[in-house]
Enzyme design. Sequence first.
Site, PDB file in Angstrom:
ATOM      1  N   GLY A   1       0.839  -1.184   0.000  1.00 56.74           N
ATOM      2  CA  GLY A   1       0.000   0.000   0.000  1.00 56.74           C
ATOM      3  C   GLY A   1       0.876   1.236   0.000  1.00 56.74           C
ATOM      4  O   GLY A   1       2.034   1.185   0.420  1.00 56.74           O
TER       5      GLY A   1
ATOM      6  N   GLN B   1       3.167   9.926   1.057  1.00 59.27           N
ATOM      7  CA  GLN B   1       4.437   9.208   1.143  1.00 59.27           C
ATOM      8  C   GLN B   1       5.350   9.509  -0.039  1.00 59.27           C
ATOM      9  O   GLN B   1       6.533   9.188  -0.001  1.00 59.27           O
ATOM     10  CB  GLN B   1       4.206   7.697   1.244  1.00 59.27           C
ATOM     11  CG  GLN B   1       3.596   7.279   2.568  1.00 59.27           C
ATOM     12  CD  GLN B   1       3.449   5.788   2.640  1.00 59.27           C
ATOM     13  OE1 GLN B   1       2.435   5.232   2.234  1.00 59.27           O
ATOM     14  NE2 GLN B   1       4.484   5.124   3.146  1.00 59.27           N
TER      15      GLN B   1
ATOM     16  N   CYS C   1       6.276   0.009   7.281  1.00 62.24           N
ATOM     17  CA  CYS C   1       5.864   1.140   6.462  1.00 62.24           C
ATOM     18  C   CYS C   1       7.000   1.500   5.520  1.00 62.24           C
ATOM     19  O   CYS C   1       8.167   1.504   5.931  1.00 62.24           O
ATOM     20  CB  CYS C   1       5.525   2.328   7.369  1.00 62.24           C
ATOM     21  SG  CYS C   1       4.993   3.804   6.484  1.00 62.24           S
ATOM     22  N   LEU C   2       6.668   1.817   4.287  1.00 61.52           N
ATOM     23  CA  LEU C   2       7.684   2.205   3.315  1.00 61.52           C
ATOM     24  C   LEU C   2       8.383   3.504   3.724  1.00 61.52           C
ATOM     25  O   LEU C   2       9.506   3.752   3.279  1.00 61.52           O
ATOM     26  CB  LEU C   2       7.053   2.352   1.923  1.00 61.52           C
ATOM     27  CG  LEU C   2       6.457   1.071   1.344  1.00 61.52           C
ATOM     28  CD1 LEU C   2       5.781   1.349   0.015  1.00 61.52           C
ATOM     29  CD2 LEU C   2       7.500  -0.016   1.222  1.00 61.52           C
TER      30      LEU C   2
ATOM     31  N   HIS D   1      -4.083   1.348   7.855  1.00 63.22           N
ATOM     32  CA  HIS D   1      -2.752   1.954   7.792  1.00 63.22           C
ATOM     33  C   HIS D   1      -2.737   3.099   6.777  1.00 63.22           C
ATOM     34  O   HIS D   1      -2.256   4.201   7.080  1.00 63.22           O
ATOM     35  CB  HIS D   1      -1.739   0.866   7.406  1.00 63.22           C
ATOM     36  CG  HIS D   1      -0.329   1.329   7.270  1.00 63.22           C
ATOM     37  ND1 HIS D   1       0.636   1.028   8.203  1.00 63.22           N
ATOM     38  CD2 HIS D   1       0.290   2.052   6.304  1.00 63.22           C
ATOM     39  CE1 HIS D   1       1.792   1.561   7.814  1.00 63.22           C
ATOM     40  NE2 HIS D   1       1.607   2.173   6.657  1.00 63.22           N
ATOM     41  N   GLU D   2      -3.278   2.858   5.582  1.00 62.91           N
ATOM     42  CA  GLU D   2      -3.263   3.886   4.537  1.00 62.91           C
ATOM     43  C   GLU D   2      -4.180   5.058   4.894  1.00 62.91           C
ATOM     44  O   GLU D   2      -3.825   6.218   4.651  1.00 62.91           O
ATOM     45  CB  GLU D   2      -3.618   3.293   3.174  1.00 62.91           C
ATOM     46  CG  GLU D   2      -2.682   2.209   2.684  1.00 62.91           C
ATOM     47  CD  GLU D   2      -1.198   2.571   2.735  1.00 62.91           C
ATOM     48  OE1 GLU D   2      -0.842   3.764   2.585  1.00 62.91           O
ATOM     49  OE2 GLU D   2      -0.382   1.652   2.941  1.00 62.91           O
TER      50      GLU D   2
ATOM     51  N   HIS E   1      -2.369   7.297   7.202  1.00 64.25           N
ATOM     52  CA  HIS E   1      -1.449   8.193   6.488  1.00 64.25           C
ATOM     53  C   HIS E   1      -2.185   9.441   6.010  1.00 64.25           C
ATOM     54  O   HIS E   1      -1.672  10.553   6.148  1.00 64.25           O
ATOM     55  CB  HIS E   1      -0.830   7.495   5.276  1.00 64.25           C
ATOM     56  CG  HIS E   1       0.427   6.749   5.573  1.00 64.25           C
ATOM     57  ND1 HIS E   1       1.543   7.334   6.132  1.00 64.25           N
ATOM     58  CD2 HIS E   1       0.757   5.454   5.366  1.00 64.25           C
ATOM     59  CE1 HIS E   1       2.500   6.438   6.264  1.00 64.25           C
ATOM     60  NE2 HIS E   1       2.045   5.274   5.815  1.00 64.25           N
TER      61      HIS E   1
END
Length: 186
Positions: free
Chosen positions: A56, A61, A104-105, A146-147, A150
């Site tokens: 995701g 991000q 997380c990226l 999670h997304e 963000h």
Amino acid sequence: MRHRPIPGSSGSVREMSLLGDRLLHAPCEPVTEFGPALNRLVEDMFATMYAADGVGLAANQIGVGQRVFVYDCPDDEDVRHLGYVVNARLVEADGIEVRGPEGCLSLPGLEAPTSRFDRAVVEGVDLSGAPVRIEGTGFFARCLQHECDHLDGVVYADRVVGRHRSRLQRALRKAPWAPTPDPDHA
């Protein structure tokens, strides 16, 4: 038989924002302009997510403060969920609360046990502005929550508690990409 192009195949990989970037800690703005720029953003988001081996990715991000995320994520039954949501809002999160590893990226190489509900529903629109509703369970529900976090300016590290939070903070300080301390959040 005509095949649809693979998401992200015409996109460009963009630079990933890392923890400490102010945009990751600010709520994203709703999308008001639909058209080629939004289409390009979604393509670039898919390309960036795939290049980083993610499941995701939220627009902030990659430095874009708009309420958009993409996903290519399995659920607990290994069913693949692939798509995107514009102007995404988490409208339901319920069921069993499960603490599981989360990464997380924007915090590369780190993960920590994070509590999430086992079911989530997200509503928003597609690239043409038509309503969409995505429901997920298990790992996919974790991804949706999670997304959406963000998009609200929250990273999973904000949700980690207890000794796991202390461990994550120590690991963050040692990370080669470690953020510089923010005087407003010191």
